[in-house]
Enzyme design. Sequence first.
Site, short mmCIF file in Angstrom:
data_model
loop_
_atom_site.label_atom_id
_atom_site.label_comp_id
_atom_site.label_asym_id
_atom_site.label_seq_id
_atom_site.Cartn_x
_atom_site.Cartn_y
_atom_site.Cartn_z
CE LYS A 13 -2.08 -1.00 3.92
NZ LYS A 13 -1.13 -2.37 4.31
NE ARG A 88 -4.40 -1.09 9.55
CZ ARG A 88 -3.41 -0.71 9.20
NH1 ARG A 88 -3.31 0.52 8.94
NH2 ARG A 88 -2.29 -1.37 8.91
NE ARG A 127 7.68 -2.79 6.18
CZ ARG A 127 6.38 -2.71 6.11
NH1 ARG A 127 5.70 -2.23 5.47
NH2 ARG A 127 5.91 -3.35 7.27
NE ARG A 160 6.39 -0.64 10.10
CZ ARG A 160 5.29 -0.58 9.33
NH1 ARG A 160 5.41 0.05 8.10
NH2 ARG A 160 4.24 -1.19 9.52
NE ARG A 171 1.88 -5.00 11.08
CZ ARG A 171 2.92 -4.87 10.34
NH1 ARG A 171 4.08 -5.43 10.63
NH2 ARG A 171 2.78 -4.01 9.36
P1 AP5 Z 1 4.88 -1.44 1.65
O1 AP5 Z 1 4.51 -0.69 0.48
O2 AP5 Z 1 5.84 -1.21 3.05
O3 AP5 Z 1 3.42 -2.36 2.32
P2 AP5 Z 1 2.31 -1.77 3.07
O4 AP5 Z 1 1.24 -2.46 2.74
O5 AP5 Z 1 2.33 -0.36 3.18
O6 AP5 Z 1 2.55 -2.39 4.57
P3 AP5 Z 1 2.53 -1.89 6.03
O7 AP5 Z 1 3.28 -2.90 6.93
O8 AP5 Z 1 3.02 -0.48 6.01
O9 AP5 Z 1 0.94 -2.18 6.14
P4 AP5 Z 1 0.27 -1.92 7.58
O10 AP5 Z 1 -1.05 -1.62 7.12
O11 AP5 Z 1 0.47 -3.14 8.45
O12 AP5 Z 1 1.22 -0.94 8.36
P5 AP5 Z 1 0.75 0.39 8.69
O13 AP5 Z 1 2.00 1.33 8.79
O14 AP5 Z 1 -0.17 1.09 7.81
O15 AP5 Z 1 5.67 -2.89 1.20
C1 AP5 Z 1 6.20 -3.79 2.11
C2 AP5 Z 1 7.43 -4.44 1.59
O16 AP5 Z 1 7.44 -4.95 0.21
C3 AP5 Z 1 8.30 -3.23 1.26
O17 AP5 Z 1 9.66 -3.69 1.79
C4 AP5 Z 1 8.40 -3.09 -0.24
O18 AP5 Z 1 9.72 -2.77 -0.54
C5 AP5 Z 1 8.01 -4.47 -0.71
N1 AP5 Z 1 7.29 -4.41 -1.78
C6 AP5 Z 1 6.10 -3.68 -2.01
N2 AP5 Z 1 5.68 -3.84 -3.31
C7 AP5 Z 1 6.25 -4.95 -3.81
C8 AP5 Z 1 6.18 -5.70 -5.04
N3 AP5 Z 1 5.17 -5.50 -5.92
N4 AP5 Z 1 6.95 -6.82 -5.06
C9 AP5 Z 1 7.88 -7.02 -4.35
N5 AP5 Z 1 8.16 -6.41 -3.03
C10 AP5 Z 1 7.39 -5.27 -2.89
O19 AP5 Z 1 0.15 0.36 10.36
C11 AP5 Z 1 0.94 -0.06 11.34
C12 AP5 Z 1 0.32 -0.10 12.61
O20 AP5 Z 1 -0.23 1.26 12.90
C13 AP5 Z 1 -1.01 -1.03 12.52
O21 AP5 Z 1 -0.75 -2.37 12.71
C14 AP5 Z 1 -1.80 -0.58 13.70
O22 AP5 Z 1 -1.31 -0.92 14.85
C15 AP5 Z 1 -1.57 0.97 13.67
N6 AP5 Z 1 -2.31 1.59 12.71
C16 AP5 Z 1 -2.21 2.48 11.47
N7 AP5 Z 1 -3.35 2.88 10.95
C17 AP5 Z 1 -4.30 2.69 11.76
C18 AP5 Z 1 -5.67 2.77 11.81
N8 AP5 Z 1 -6.19 3.23 10.64
N9 AP5 Z 1 -6.19 2.19 12.80
C19 AP5 Z 1 -5.92 1.38 13.76
N10 AP5 Z 1 -4.84 1.36 13.94
C20 AP5 Z 1 -3.65 1.97 12.98
MG MG Z 2 2.61 1.03 4.86
#
Ligand code: AP5
Ligand code: MG
Length: 214
Positions: A13, A88, A127, A160, A171
């Site tokens: 994402k 979410r 990552r 991270r 997660r």
């Molecule tokens: P990346 O682009 O980083 O993936 P992502 O979908 O953004 O993954 P996240 O881990 O950031 O998602 P998340 O939803 O768990 O975390 P968030 O920070 O939102 O890609 C992943 C890896 O793959 C990277 O190394 C990238 O380079 C690689 N990659 C990408 N595309 C590729 C491809 N096509 N081929 C190969 N490799 C590829 O949230 C973290 C925490 O915050 C949550 O767990 C929660 O506790 C809290 N939080 C955040 N938002 C909320 C909310 N709205 N409500 C409640 N809690 C929340």
């Molecule tokens: Mg992300």
Amino acid sequence: MKIIMLGAPGAGKGTQADKICAKYNIPHISTGDIFRANIKNNTELGQKAKSYMDKGLLVPDELVVDLVVDRVKADDCKNGYVLDGFPRTIPQAEALDKALEASGDKVDYAINVEVPDENIISRMSGRRACIACGATYHIVHIPTKVEGICDKCGAELVLRDDDKPETVKKRLDVYHEQTQPLIDYYTKKGVLNEVDGTKDMEEVFGAIVKILGA
Ligand code: AP5
Ligand code: MG
């Protein structure tokens, strides 16, 4: 253009949101990045969020909804934005819709980046994230020019805290239980689009650009 990125943790994402924002010149609003910046600055919000994030749990809706609803009212959001990691939960989606409706607006596109759970754990362990500017890399798929240093801003990259395999598993469980129902929610609203997130990241981006029709 108001866009929501849906998908499991590690689906890509953030990677795709960055590319969309650069192409269409709209802000990238990642709630995860906002929380991580607050943790880094040791704010009260950061301390509260960390206790949930480290366990792989969602931060409670009341800590995130107002923050996003306020953010999307800012001047730089006039031409649209990409929301990455929000909503979410169904209550978050309903709160966003209510806030948008109040100003005659709506979500234009919900883009679901589909990646099976099996692929996720290996992606996450490779990552590397920049806490300074939010850029994301992968040691194999998207390497930096200089190992461990952000190409965009020169800051040091980190693994991270929530990318440990046990936490990633939690997660994923939380995602299936609380976030996946949003796919139905946005299907019913007629704005859901799916892309195959297992493809190369440029191919995934190509599919998204087609959906956005530009
Ligand atoms: P990346 O682009 O980083 O993936 P992502 O979908 O953004 O993954 P996240 O881990 O950031 O998602 P998340 O939803 O768990 O975390 P968030 O920070 O939102 O890609 C992943 C890896 O793959 C990277 O190394 C990238 O380079 C690689 N990659 C990408 N595309 C590729 C491809 N096509 N081929 C190969 N490799 C590829 O949230 C973290 C925490 O915050 C949550 O767990 C929660 O506790 C809290 N939080 C955040 N938002 C909320 C909310 N709205 N409500 C409640 N809690 C929340
Ligand atoms: Mg992300």
